[in-house]
Design an enzyme around this catalytic site. Structure first.
Site, PDB file in Angstrom:
ATOM      1  N   ARG A  30      11.281 -67.179  17.460  1.00  0.00           N
ATOM      2  CA  ARG A  30      10.139 -68.093  17.404  1.00  0.00           C
ATOM      3  C   ARG A  30      10.353 -69.170  16.365  1.00  0.00           C
ATOM      4  O   ARG A  30       9.479 -70.013  16.144  1.00  0.00           O
ATOM      5  CB  ARG A  30       8.860 -67.300  17.107  1.00  0.00           C
ATOM      6  N   GLU A  42      15.286 -63.839  25.668  1.00  0.00           N
ATOM      7  CA  GLU A  42      14.602 -63.338  26.858  1.00  0.00           C
ATOM      8  C   GLU A  42      15.457 -62.331  27.620  1.00  0.00           C
ATOM      9  O   GLU A  42      14.949 -61.337  28.126  1.00  0.00           O
ATOM     10  CB  GLU A  42      14.201 -64.496  27.772  1.00  0.00           C
ATOM     11  N   TYR A  87      22.013 -51.755  29.698  1.00  0.00           N
ATOM     12  CA  TYR A  87      21.879 -52.648  30.861  1.00  0.00           C
ATOM     13  C   TYR A  87      22.918 -53.761  30.805  1.00  0.00           C
ATOM     14  O   TYR A  87      22.596 -54.945  30.692  1.00  0.00           O
ATOM     15  CB  TYR A  87      20.465 -53.220  30.939  1.00  0.00           C
ATOM     16  N   TYR A 125      10.582 -63.839  36.139  1.00  0.00           N
ATOM     17  CA  TYR A 125      10.075 -63.743  34.770  1.00  0.00           C
ATOM     18  C   TYR A 125      10.886 -64.615  33.810  1.00  0.00           C
ATOM     19  O   TYR A 125      10.341 -65.448  33.090  1.00  0.00           O
ATOM     20  CB  TYR A 125      10.085 -62.284  34.256  1.00  0.00           C
ATOM     21  N   ASP A 143       5.320 -60.013  32.961  1.00  0.00           N
ATOM     22  CA  ASP A 143       6.166 -58.891  32.574  1.00  0.00           C
ATOM     23  C   ASP A 143       5.275 -57.661  32.459  1.00  0.00           C
ATOM     24  O   ASP A 143       4.109 -57.702  32.849  1.00  0.00           O
ATOM     25  CB  ASP A 143       6.883 -59.195  31.252  1.00  0.00           C
TER      26      ASP A 143
END
Length: 387
Positions: A30, A42, A87, A125, A143
């Site tokens: 941010r 993201e 992942y 998303y 999400d």
DNA sequence: GACGCGTGGAC
DNA sequence: TGTCCAAGCGT
């Protein structure tokens, strides 16, 4: 969309945004406006908690500071930077997308969201998140957090994955995001879900939009959304070859698809729970194309994944002819434990390797396991990040 | 549309 | 220790 819903939308936008301004966590992504850095955050945050992502995001950006740097890096380096985050197809897609951004868009992320959607690893998303946060586009996102918040605010029924439910949620998110600071608004929705409108014990007394919340009004906050039904993890047994030679061990790179795709491992074959060690050794011989002798067995390493109950059986083996390639693997390599640290490897395999080294398979004169491989780093940073 | 794909934190 | 989860995507 009914007029009633439009009114609700307008009434929610302002309060959520000002709540966000007062209560948002100070997260590193941010503090930047660099679309690449925002994109990276993201992708890392997909199905992954904020506190886990922070140190990875910071290290990754030091190592690959720009889209071009990422695009020109070897995939092995990228997977190594992703090591332990899980992942791993995210890392492969990120790498491919960076190359496409260089080739098709001159090294700069495109907008609008529709263009982002054409890149690997960008779903609805992520495209909406990057478009709104990095480019100020009025693009909706849904999400897990947003789905929960909107389900409660508007009493949206249905299980996760249900077609009508998803359509309703996206329509609501789309109506809500229209207005000032769409990126901040989308983050406000997620932040609210992560810190106040939580799955368990939501803090309704602190909620800035409680007055408009149908679930709160009806006492249904605990029922919405319904928990998703999760299949029981399936058991998977792998036999691993621990093959020391001259200060090195044999490593293999897995196929790109499937579990731990593209990652390095101690050469593994799937076995049954009751497969005898001699037979497992035979299968490893066949897979590697080299006659192996079983010298002994070390402990098994168990590992619980979301969808797998993993048991890794370590077989200490030797052989006279040492393979340098095998049809079953993309690549074989003989590495010292130190060299192996730079390989992209799953945490499960890292544990197995640590166990093997802990048993002294390299011999007395071998280097001890490095501290970095033993415990998870960055505990203090993680604690500080929780809101 | 359902399933495969990791991990560490929370409780 | 076991269970559930968290800012999804690809097939």
């Amino acid at each position: 969309m009914s007029p009633r819903k439009r009114t609700d939308s307008a009434a929610l936008h302002g309060p959520l945004l000002s709540w966000y301004d007062r209560n948002k966590r100070d997260l590193p992504w941010r503090r930047t406006r660099d679309p690449y850095a925002i994109w990276l955050s993201e992708v890392m945050l997909q199905q992954t908690q904020v506190s886990t992502v922070i140190p990875y995001w910071e290290r990754f950006l030091v190592r690959f500071p720009t889209v071009k740097a990422l695009a020109s890096a070897p995939l092995d380096d990228v997977l190594s930077g992703w090591k332990g985050l899980g992942y791993y197809s995210r890392a492969r897609n990120l790498h491919r997308a960076a190359q496409e951004v260089v080739e098709r868009f001159g090294g700069k992320l495109p907008s609008p969201a529709e263009d982002l959607l054409t890149l690997p690893g960008f779903g609805r998303y992520t495209a909406g998140a990057v478009a709104s946060i990095a480019f100020g586009e009025e693009a909706p996102i849904v999400d897990g957090n947003v789905a929960r918040v909107l389900s409660r605010l508007f009493e949206v029924e249905g299980l996760p994955g249900d077609r009508d439910r998803e359509a309703t949620l996206w329509a609501l998110a789309s109506a809500l995001v229209k207005g000032e600071r769409p990126g901040d608004f989308n983050q406000a929705l997620m932040e609210h879900g992560a810190t106040v409108c939580r799955p368990e014990s939501p803090l309704c007394l602190l909620c800035p939009v409680r007055d408009g919340c149908i679930a709160f009004k009806k006492g249904r906050v605990d029922e919405l959304p319904p928990a998703k039904v999760r299949a029981a993890p399936r058991k998977l047994f792998l036999a691993l070859a621990v093959w020391p030679h001259a200060g090195t061990l044999l490593f293999a790179r897995r196929a790109d698809k499937g579990l731990f795709g593209g990652l390095w491992e101690l050469p593994a074959v799937e076995v049954e729970e009751d497969t005898p060690e001699a037979e497992a050794t035979e299968r490893l011989s066949t897979t590697l194309g080299a006659a192996l002798t079983l010298e002994g067995t070390l402990d098994s390493v168990r590992r619980q994944l979301t969808h797998r109950d993993l048991t890794l059986r370590l077989l200490r083996v030797t052989g006279d002819t040492r393979p340098s390639k095998s049809a079953a693997f993309q690549e074989l390599r003989w590495c010292t434990p130190q060299e192996a640290e730079a390989l992209g490897m799953s945490t499960a395999m890292q544990r197995a390797l640590d166990a093997a080294l802990g048993h002294g398979v390299m011999g007395a004169d071998a280097l001890p396991p490095t501290p970095s491989a033993k415990k998870t780093p960055g505990r203090s940073a993680k604690k500080a990040a929780r809101g």
